[in-house]
Write an enzyme that holds these catalytic residues in place. Structure first.
Site, PDB file in Angstrom:
ATOM      1  N   ILE A  59      -5.839 -20.519   8.970  1.00  0.00           N
ATOM      2  CA  ILE A  59      -6.675 -20.504   7.901  1.00  0.00           C
ATOM      3  C   ILE A  59      -6.283 -20.478   6.823  1.00  0.00           C
ATOM      4  O   ILE A  59      -4.829 -19.824   6.623  1.00  0.00           O
ATOM      5  CB  ILE A  59      -7.430 -19.242   8.241  1.00  0.00           C
ATOM      6  CG1 ILE A  59      -8.485 -18.930   7.121  1.00  0.00           C
ATOM      7  CG2 ILE A  59      -6.397 -17.646   8.314  1.00  0.00           C
ATOM      8  CD1 ILE A  59      -9.332 -17.605   7.371  1.00  0.00           C
ATOM      9  N   SER A  60      -6.534 -21.418   5.775  1.00  0.00           N
ATOM     10  CA  SER A  60      -5.856 -21.591   4.473  1.00  0.00           C
ATOM     11  C   SER A  60      -5.623 -20.313   3.848  1.00  0.00           C
ATOM     12  O   SER A  60      -6.422 -19.365   3.892  1.00  0.00           O
ATOM     13  CB  SER A  60      -6.427 -22.438   3.655  1.00  0.00           C
ATOM     14  OG  SER A  60      -6.297 -23.774   4.430  1.00  0.00           O
TER      15      SER A  60
END
Length: 212
Positions: A59-60
């Site tokens: 997940i960024s």
């Protein structure tokens, strides 16, 4: 959602100049990031860092999602394509910005992440997000043309299909490169593509027929 933690993170992003638009700030404040990561990682949800979500994907970081939303110049009512759903968090943030009159189509190639992200987005009520299982490097012709397209993995170049599915006046945001990557912004004006280098980044590889 731990309000104090998210307020602290967002305040830091504003002070560093990463985000400025009120719509982006409101969206990042609204989306419960902890719902999109494994339960074992929940205590780290509001640390501004990428986190593993399984299947070799991440997940960024919150700041990267904010930067990309700013650079896409998102607005209410837009039709948006995301290549690489991952956890579904980024799509949720974009959904908040484009609103009920807009639409987000997001493509994921890994069945496990497709099922998980689809479930979480549905449970949280993101009815304007359609999650598709497939090869994002081919785009998704069924919901084209798109006002905005963004890619959450880095490829050798931007697949031609994405340019073909972009509205005139539209923007594509994508990391390009292998070991050394650059976040690129492309704008289509009167059928011509104009490109701009934004910043150096680090994303997982874009896998697919038109990726690595």
């Amino acid at each position: 959602m731990p309000l104090n933690e998210i307020i602290g993170v967002i305040g830091n992003l504003i002070s560093k100049g990463y985000i400025q638009k009120q719509s982006v700030i409101d969206a990042l404040m609204s989306v419960p990031r902890h719902k999109f990561i494994p339960k074992a990682m929940e205590e780290y949800a509001y640390i501004d860092s990428p986190l593993g979500i399984g299947c070799g994907q991440t997940i960024s970081a919150i700041h990267m999602v904010g930067i990309m939303c700013e650079e896409l110049d998102l607005d209410v009512g837009q039709n948006v394509l995301e290549v690489g759903t991952g956890s579904g968090y980024h799509a949720a943030v974009v959904s908040e910005i484009v609103g009920e009159s807009g639409k987000v189509t997001t493509i994921e190639r890994i069945p496990e992440l497709f099922e998980k992200s689809k479930q979480v987005l549905s449970e949280l009520g993101y009815e304007n997000v359609e999650v598709v299982l497939g090869d994002g490097t081919k785009g998704y012709l069924e919901n084209a043309p798109y006002d905005r397209i963004y890619v959450t993995a880095s490829g050798p170049n931007v697949p031609i299909a994405l340019f073909e599915q972009l509205n005139d006046g539209g923007i594509i945001l994508a990391p390009v490169g292998s070991h050394f990557q650059t976040l690129m912004r492309y704008k289509k004006i009167n059928g011509k593509i104009f490109k701009e280098k934004l910043l150096e980044v680090a994303f997982v590889p874009l896998i697919g027929e038109n990726g690595f």
